[in-house]
Design a protein around this motif. Structure first.
Motif, PDB file in Angstrom:
ATOM      1  N   TYR A 150       0.821  -1.210   0.000  1.00  0.00           N
ATOM      2  CA  TYR A 150       0.000   0.000   0.000  1.00  0.00           C
ATOM      3  C   TYR A 150       0.857   1.264   0.000  1.00  0.00           C
ATOM      4  O   TYR A 150       0.602   2.193  -0.767  1.00  0.00           O
TER       5      TYR A 150
ATOM      6  N   MET B 249      -7.773   2.195   1.528  1.00  0.00           N
ATOM      7  CA  MET B 249      -7.017   1.286   2.400  1.00  0.00           C
ATOM      8  C   MET B 249      -7.389  -0.157   2.076  1.00  0.00           C
ATOM      9  O   MET B 249      -8.566  -0.452   1.865  1.00  0.00           O
TER      10      MET B 249
ATOM     11  N   GLU C  45      -8.290   4.887   9.871  1.00  0.00           N
ATOM     12  CA  GLU C  45      -7.985   4.712   8.438  1.00  0.00           C
ATOM     13  C   GLU C  45      -7.152   5.870   7.882  1.00  0.00           C
ATOM     14  O   GLU C  45      -7.347   6.304   6.755  1.00  0.00           O
TER      15      GLU C  45
END
Length: 143
Positions: free
Chosen positions: A35, A45, A107
């Motif tokens: 990521y 995410m 997040e």
């Protein structure tokens, strides 16, 4: 322990740190590696099993910490350095993992840079890079 043996052990421990880094994708669950390598500012995410991630981060941090403590002991041969390093690493992990999990639950809405570097301190042996010069400087001042 003779100096060549100590140097050889330090080299072996440094190679272990490199191997942990080289095989991180195979050894540890961390979807944030991929990521943060890509366009994380534009992607959502990935699905993260928080418990699995925290346990694997603890395992990786423990491996890095044990190697860090061993290197510091082999270089300086002082129990007080080992005790300080162990205490610092334990306290740092508790604080860093708490902050990271809070950021993960949020997040990363408050930004990506802070959790990126908190995670970096957890998964990389950065404390070794910080403590080695500090202990060396202390050794120079005391002699």
């Amino acid at each position: 322990m003779t100096r060549p043996v100590r140097i050889a052990l330090i080299v072996v421990l440094l190679v272990l740190l490199f191997l942990i880094r080289a095989y991180e994708m195979d050894l540890f669950y961390d979807p944030l590696i991929v990521y943060f390598q890509n366009d994380y500012l534009y992607k959502t995410m990935p699905e993260i099993d928080t418990w699995h991630l925290v346990v694997d981060m603890l395992f990786r941090y423990t491996l890095n910490s044990l190697i860090t403590i061993a290197i510091i002991y082999l270089l300086f041969k002082k129990k007080k350095h080992v005790k300080f390093t162990g205490s610092l690493l334990m306290i740092a992990f508790m604080i860093l993992i708490f902050v990271f999990v809070l950021q993960l639950r949020d997040e990363f809405r408050s930004g990506y840079l802070f959790p990126f570097y908190v995670r970096r301190f957890i998964i990389q042996p950065l404390f070794l890079l910080l403590l080695l010069p500090a202990f060396y400087y202390q050794k120079l001042r005391n002699s």
